[in-house]
Design a protein around this motif. Structure first.
Motif, PDB file in Angstrom:
ATOM      1  N   MET A  13       1.228  -1.314   0.049  1.00 24.71           N
ATOM      2  CA  MET A  13       0.066   0.167  -0.542  1.00 24.71           C
ATOM      3  C   MET A  13       0.949   0.935   0.083  1.00 24.71           C
ATOM      4  N   THR A  14       0.247   2.469  -0.784  1.00 21.44           N
ATOM      5  CA  THR A  14       1.448   3.504  -0.777  1.00 21.44           C
ATOM      6  C   THR A  14       0.959   4.512   0.463  1.00 21.44           C
ATOM      7  N   ALA A  15       1.448   4.943   0.685  1.00 17.09           N
ATOM      8  CA  ALA A  15       1.043   6.061   1.667  1.00 17.09           C
ATOM      9  C   ALA A  15       1.351   7.045   0.703  1.00 17.09           C
TER      10      ALA A  15
ATOM     11  N   TRP B 232       5.224   0.617   3.999  1.00 18.39           N
ATOM     12  CA  TRP B 232       4.274   1.475   4.588  1.00 18.39           C
ATOM     13  C   TRP B 232       2.406   0.705   4.393  1.00 18.39           C
ATOM     14  N   ASP B 233       2.143  -0.055   5.536  1.00 20.53           N
ATOM     15  CA  ASP B 233       1.076  -0.784   5.482  1.00 20.53           C
ATOM     16  C   ASP B 233      -0.285  -0.518   6.703  1.00 20.53           C
ATOM     17  N   ALA B 234      -0.980   0.410   6.841  1.00 23.15           N
ATOM     18  CA  ALA B 234      -1.890   0.897   7.678  1.00 23.15           C
ATOM     19  C   ALA B 234      -2.699  -0.569   8.325  1.00 23.15           C
TER      20      ALA B 234
ATOM     21  N   ILE C  64       3.665   0.885  13.668  1.00 30.13           N
ATOM     22  CA  ILE C  64       5.060   1.372  13.284  1.00 30.13           C
ATOM     23  C   ILE C  64       5.731   0.886  12.250  1.00 30.13           C
ATOM     24  N   LEU C  65       6.607   1.624  11.516  1.00 32.17           N
ATOM     25  CA  LEU C  65       7.203   0.874  10.562  1.00 32.17           C
ATOM     26  C   LEU C  65       8.908   1.867  10.557  1.00 32.17           C
TER      27      LEU C  65
END
Length: 249
Positions: free
Chosen positions: A1-3, A129-131, A136-137
């Motif tokens: 997933m793109t943030a 990042w994948d919410a 936390i990443l």
């Protein structure tokens, strides 16, 4: 997933005791490495990654940092004032939450920085990042690609990126002082001083702490005698980007 992260928290309120006597008259984030302050190394990395708003907390010689960032346009800097009480890493974030908002944001330590090899490491972090599965990443560095680090490793990384404490295992990686975090973690957080380390541990227990290994060279400056080592590492990494990819000696 793109943030697409537009906001960051820059932790710049520490006392810098190990950097004395330099920090007898100035805050550590304003110490210069290769002509640029530690704080600006971090803010420039955030700007390159597309961040438009950086919340910078201040405590020690706060007026010097306020003055230094006053003319900065990218990212726009908002000061989170801790001059009356130092709140530690997590406490500082909790205090700044009204400015940070409800979307995931970057955290960057103001006393470490890195030289990217290729694409922006913060942009790479946002891509990873994948919410849905992460709270936390962390950005991590290989100890062979680090200058100024005197301790052991911090985390072991699984093939899927999940982290656990390395307890000094030589196969582990160093926390590189940059991360993405979701503000939901602080929903019931206390207002006083407390550390992010407890949140790392709770995220590990929930299976929601992940990591990404950075590409390039990571630099920490803990004491005055580390400054020339840091400047040599910067010069080497900028002169030979391929060596930054493989780890400078």
């Amino acid at each position: 997933m793109t943030a697409h992260l537009k906001t960051a928290m820059v932790l710049a309120a520490g006392l810098g005791k190990r950097m004395r006597p330099i920090t007898d008259t100035m805050p550590k984030p304003l110490v210069k490495i290769s002509g640029k302050t530690l704080l600006d190394w971090g803010l420039d990395s955030l700007a390159e990654a597309g961040v438009t708003k950086a919340v910078v907390n201040v405590h020690y010689f706060p007026e010097q940092i306020v003055s230094h960032v006053a003319g900065r346009a990218a990212p726009k800097v908002v000061i989170s004032d801790e001059s009356e009480r130092l709140l530690d890493s997590a406490g500082g974030i909790v205090h700044a939450l009204p400015e940070l908002g409800k979307a995931p944001f970057y955290i960057v330590n103001a006393d470490t920085f890195w030289i990217d090899a290729g694409a922006s490491n913060l942009a790479r972090l946002a891509l990873a990042w994948d919410a849905a599965k992460m709270d936390i990443l962390l950005m991590l560095a290989d100890i062979k690609s680090a200058t100024g680090h005197s301790g052991g490793t911090d985390f072991l990384i699984a093939p899927d990126g999940a982290l656990r404490r390395s307890k000094g295992d030589a196969a582990g990686l160093i926390y590189a002082g940059a991360a993405i975090i979701h503000p939901r973690l602080f929903r019931d957080a206390p207002a006083g001083p407390h550390s992010l380390n407890a949140y790392f541990d709770s995220a590990i227990a929930a299976g929601r702490l992940f990591g990404m290994t950075m590409r390039g060279h990571w630099i920490t400056v803990g004491t005055p005698d580390a400054i020339p080592l840091a400047e040599a590492a910067v010069a080497g990494a900028l002169a030979n980007p391929a060596s930054a990819l493989n780890g400078l000696k």
